[in-house]
Motif scaffolding. Sequence first.
Motif: not given
Length: 197
Positions: A16-20, A40-45, A53-56
């Motif tokens: 379902x997802x791509x790893x960021x 969650x962001x739109x993948x460029x693939x 991705x996880x935002x710190x």
Amino acid sequence: MSSIYIPGQKLGSIRTYESGPGTYVRGDCIFASVSGVLEETTSASGFGKKKVQIIRKKDSLLVPQIGSIVLTRVTKINTRFATCMILSIDETVLPDPFPAIIRKQDVRKTEIDKVEIWNCFRPGDLVRCKVISLGDTRSYFLSTAEIDLGVVYATSIAGEVMYPISWEEMECPKTKMREHRKVAKIRLAGQVEAAGK
């Protein structure tokens, strides 16, 4: 606090997802590699998948104060206390965790002499606590003695996320086995509310 993820927590499937950034893949699943907020962001693939991705949140001046409500992860336990890492303060994710301990006498307000740390917390649990002392040079002292403080996230021996069934027990949805915890009474939309103590 439901948007805060910790290292090792499952985020989704690679189907379902791509790893960021801030994540890693093990098997067919994506896990958090740092503490932070899920984005969650739109993948460029171009494969129609979203990237997770996880935002710190960077805030180097933020430190625990007496009275702060913190989210911690239990790292180890012994007969006298649980060792924790403070991951967030008042719902703000920390760039780097602070060491802390929950002493046996600070788990509950009543029947303190009957408290057994193993029946309250386990390594890996997420625990909502209050800072009661700046402690010593190594650790902050925390308390779960109030009704809304205690374990808010725990996994069973089978690896399933458990749900609270009382102020002192959680149940595995897969095996139906019950495990002891000092459960927090929380009121968050869409979550099971357990009676606290």
